[in-house]
Design an enzyme around this catalytic site. Structure first.
Site, mmCIF file in Angstrom:
data_model
loop_
_atom_site.group_PDB
_atom_site.id
_atom_site.type_symbol
_atom_site.label_atom_id
_atom_site.label_comp_id
_atom_site.label_asym_id
_atom_site.label_seq_id
_atom_site.Cartn_x
_atom_site.Cartn_y
_atom_site.Cartn_z
ATOM 1 N N ASP A 25 -7.202 -4.069 10.857
ATOM 2 C CA ASP A 25 -5.774 -4.099 10.551
ATOM 3 C C ASP A 25 -5.000 -3.093 11.397
ATOM 4 O O ASP A 25 -5.587 -2.156 11.951
ATOM 5 C CB ASP A 25 -5.540 -3.712 9.077
ATOM 6 N N PRO A 41 11.013 11.094 -1.955
ATOM 7 C CA PRO A 41 11.401 10.934 -0.546
ATOM 8 C C PRO A 41 11.283 12.232 0.239
ATOM 9 O O PRO A 41 11.222 12.215 1.467
ATOM 10 C CB PRO A 41 12.859 10.454 -0.626
ATOM 11 N N GLU A 63 17.507 12.016 -10.388
ATOM 12 C CA GLU A 63 17.460 12.874 -9.191
ATOM 13 C C GLU A 63 16.080 13.486 -8.994
ATOM 14 O O GLU A 63 15.887 14.345 -8.121
ATOM 15 C CB GLU A 63 18.521 13.966 -9.271
ATOM 16 N N ARG A 77 -7.041 -1.750 -1.849
ATOM 17 C CA ARG A 77 -7.722 -2.690 -0.958
ATOM 18 C C ARG A 77 -8.799 -2.016 -0.116
ATOM 19 O O ARG A 77 -9.609 -2.685 0.513
ATOM 20 C CB ARG A 77 -6.710 -3.458 -0.094
HETATM 21 N N1 SAM Z 1 17.387 13.173 -5.231
HETATM 22 C C1 SAM Z 1 16.166 12.732 -4.614
HETATM 23 C C2 SAM Z 1 16.174 13.127 -3.146
HETATM 24 O O1 SAM Z 1 17.193 12.974 -2.506
HETATM 25 O O2 SAM Z 1 15.096 13.519 -2.619
HETATM 26 C C3 SAM Z 1 16.019 11.227 -4.733
HETATM 27 C C4 SAM Z 1 15.697 10.774 -6.110
HETATM 28 S S1 SAM Z 1 15.351 9.049 -6.163
HETATM 29 C C5 SAM Z 1 16.930 8.387 -6.531
HETATM 30 C C6 SAM Z 1 14.489 8.854 -7.699
HETATM 31 C C7 SAM Z 1 12.994 8.823 -7.581
HETATM 32 O O3 SAM Z 1 12.606 7.719 -6.779
HETATM 33 C C8 SAM Z 1 12.327 10.007 -6.958
HETATM 34 O O4 SAM Z 1 12.144 11.053 -7.887
HETATM 35 C C9 SAM Z 1 11.009 9.435 -6.522
HETATM 36 O O5 SAM Z 1 10.100 9.355 -7.599
HETATM 37 C C10 SAM Z 1 11.381 8.022 -6.138
HETATM 38 N N2 SAM Z 1 11.551 7.801 -4.693
HETATM 39 C C11 SAM Z 1 12.717 7.507 -4.076
HETATM 40 N N3 SAM Z 1 12.540 7.328 -2.760
HETATM 41 C C12 SAM Z 1 11.221 7.514 -2.523
HETATM 42 C C13 SAM Z 1 10.413 7.492 -1.351
HETATM 43 N N4 SAM Z 1 10.932 7.229 -0.163
HETATM 44 N N5 SAM Z 1 9.094 7.736 -1.482
HETATM 45 C C14 SAM Z 1 8.566 8.018 -2.682
HETATM 46 N N6 SAM Z 1 9.284 8.064 -3.831
HETATM 47 C C15 SAM Z 1 10.585 7.816 -3.763
#
Ligand code: SAM
Length: 263
Positions: free
Chosen positions: A172, A88, A115, A157
Site C-alpha cells: 500500500d 488537531p 474546545e 487492518r
Molecule cells: N480548539 C481546538 C483547537 O483549535 O485545537 C479544536 C477543538 S475541536 C472543535 C473538538 C475536538 O475534535 C478536539 O478536542 C479533538 O478531539 C477533535 N479533533 C478536531 N480536529 C482534529 C484533528 N485534526 N485530529 C484529531 N482530533 C481532532
C-alpha cells in the site's frame, strides 16, 4: 488487542461492527469497549463542559468526569497500555504510528468535544501511562470520534489475521519496510474488463512479464508521488533510487538533489 473508547457519543462507534473491523472483533482479534463519559458526570444534567478560564468562545470539557472515567477504564489496563487523545494540536498520525499501535495490547481513546479537554486531565494521565496527543490532519473536526475511527481503522487492518492478503499492507501507499514501494504512494490499479468505455488497461499489465510489470508499477508510483507528495520523494535515500527512477522523476519535473544527479 483491546481498545477502549471514551466519548459522549457512544453511538458514533457503530461502524466498528462493520466490514474488516467487525469481522476482526467477531473473530476475537480485537475487542472494543465503548464508554459513555456521562456515566461519570454526577449532576442532574450529566454536565461534562464549562466555560473556559481566560474567556473566549466555546466550552471546555471538565476534568472531573474525565478523571473518573480514565481511572475506571484503566484500572484493568493491560501492561503497556497507551492513552491516545485525538487533537488537531497533536503529533501527526502516520502509517508508522499505526504500525506501532498495532503492536500494542491495549489502547484507550479519549474523544474530546467542544474546545477540547481540560489540559490537566492529560497531565494527570501522564503520571500513570504513556499518553499521545495525536492529530489526523491539518483541519479541525467537531469531535475526537471521527479521528479515533480513522486511527482505529488504520491500526485494525494491520493486526495479524485481519487482512486476507498480508502482503497487501506492505504494498500500500506508505507501506514502509524495505519493499520496492517503500516510501512511495501506490500507482493506479485496474481490473476486468480489459476495455471499458474505450479505455484500455495498460498493455504491460496483461503481458505476464513480472519484471516489466514491477518496473511499470514503480514508475507509476514514482510519478504519482512526485506529482502529489514531492515531500515524500525528497525523503527517499539517494541510494534507493536507480538510474531509471531518476529518469522517471526527472521527466515528471521533479527537481532531484545534487547528489542524486551525480549517480
Ligand atoms: N480548539 C481546538 C483547537 O483549535 O485545537 C479544536 C477543538 S475541536 C472543535 C473538538 C475536538 O475534535 C478536539 O478536542 C479533538 O478531539 C477533535 N479533533 C478536531 N480536529 C482534529 C484533528 N485534526 N485530529 C484529531 N482530533 C481532532
Amino acid at each position: 488487542m483491546r481498545i477502549d473508547i471514551i466519548t459522549i457519543f457512544p453511538e458514533y462507534f457503530r461502524p466498528l461492527h462493520v466490514s474488516l473491523l467487525g469481522k476482526a472483533a467477531g473473530r476475537g482479534i480485537v475487542e472494543f469497549a465503548v464508554h459513555d463519559l456521562r456515566t461519570w458526570a454526577h449532576d442532574t444534567h450529566r454536565t461534562v463542559d464549562d466555560a473556559p478560564f481566560g474567556g473566549g468562545p466555546g466550552m471546555v470539557m471538565t476534568p472531573a468526569p474525565w478523571g473518573e472515567a480514565l481511572h475506571a477504564v484503566t484500572s484493568t489496563a493491560l501492561p503497556g497500555a497507551r492513552l491516545v487523545v485525538p487533537t488537531p494540536s497533536g503529533i501527526p498520525f502516520r502509517q508508522e504510528m499505526a504500525a506501532t499501535y498495532a503492536a500494542c495490547d491495549h489502547l484507550v481513546f479519549a474523544c474530546g468535544r467542544y474546545e477540547g479537554i481540560d489540559a490537566r486531565v492529560i497531565e494527570d494521565a501522564r503520571t500513570s501511562m504513556v499518553v499521545d496527543e495525536v492529530s489526523v490532519g491539518d483541519y479541525v473536526l467537531s469531535g475526537g470520534e471521527p479521528a479515533a475511527l480513522v486511527m482505529i481503522d488504520a491500526i485494525g487492518r494491520l493486526l495479524p489475521g485481519v487482512l486476507g492478503n498480508v502482503a497487501s499492507a506492505a504494498d500500500d501507499s506508505f507501506g514502509g519496510g524495505a519493499g520496492p514501494m517503500a516510501g512511495l504512494l501506490e500507482g493506479p490499479v485496474y481490473t476486468r474488463p480489459r476495455v471499458w468505455r474505450g479505455r484500455e488497461v495498460p498493455g504491460v499489465l496483461l503481458s505476464g512479464d513480472h519484471a516489466a510489470i514491477a518496473r511499470w508499477q514503480r514508475d507509476e508510483a514514482l510519478r504519482r508521488t512526485a506529482a502529489y507528495r514531492p515531500d515524500l520523494v525528497a525523503k527517499i535515500a539517494a541510494d534507493a533510487l536507480d538510474a531509471r527512477d531518476r529518469e522517471v522523476l526527472s521527466r515528471a519535473g521533479f527537481p532531484l538533489r545534487g547528489e542524486d544527479m551525480a549517480h
